[in-house]
Design a protein around this motif. Structure first.
Motif: not given
Ligand SMILES: [Zn+2]
Length: 125
Positions: A67-82
């Motif tokens: 639901k978010k427009t911008y993600l932090s580094i930590k969130e991006t890792c979780v989002y991409l699963g990497i």
């Protein structure tokens, strides 16, 4: 003379050499099979549990990130699963555009979705 067709195998539970009738047989006998199967199930469960704990410990719900427009580094890792190092590598390779914001590095979710799309296209080929 009776000819026996068999496959030389090593039992995955007790390590004993045996002759199997199928190339997929992994254990020399039923008890080994049962013990090996149980251990496999246990390890599988532990792995799944680890995955869950990993997400929970970061306090990030992957569903919320959609639901978010911008993600932090930590969130991006979780989002991409990497992992973080994989993320940095993809940024360095120019595969993931980053946005610098007042000394903070953030990612646009649209870009991440595009990245995931590209990945799945690669997988299909
Ligand atoms: Zn065995």
């Amino acid at each position: 003379m009776k000819s026996v067709i068999g496959f030389d195998r090593i039992c995955e539970w007790c390590g004993k050499k045996f002759v199997a009738h199928k190339s997929t047989t992994r254990y020399c006998c039923l008890p080994c099979n049962q013990k090996g199967y149980k251990r496999e199930q246990r390890e599988k469960k532990a792995r799944e549990n680890n995955e869950k704990v990993k997400f929970q410990s970061q306090g990030i719900d992957p569903e919320e990130l959609k639901k978010k427009t911008y993600l932090s580094i930590k969130e991006t890792c979780v989002y991409l699963g990497i992992s973080r190092s994989t993320l940095y590598r993809n940024v360095r390779l120019g595969l993931l555009p980053v946005i610098g914001l007042g000394g903070r590095t953030i990612f646009k979710r649209e870009d991440l979705d595009k990245f995931l799309d590209d990945l799945s296209t690669l997988d299909n080929n």
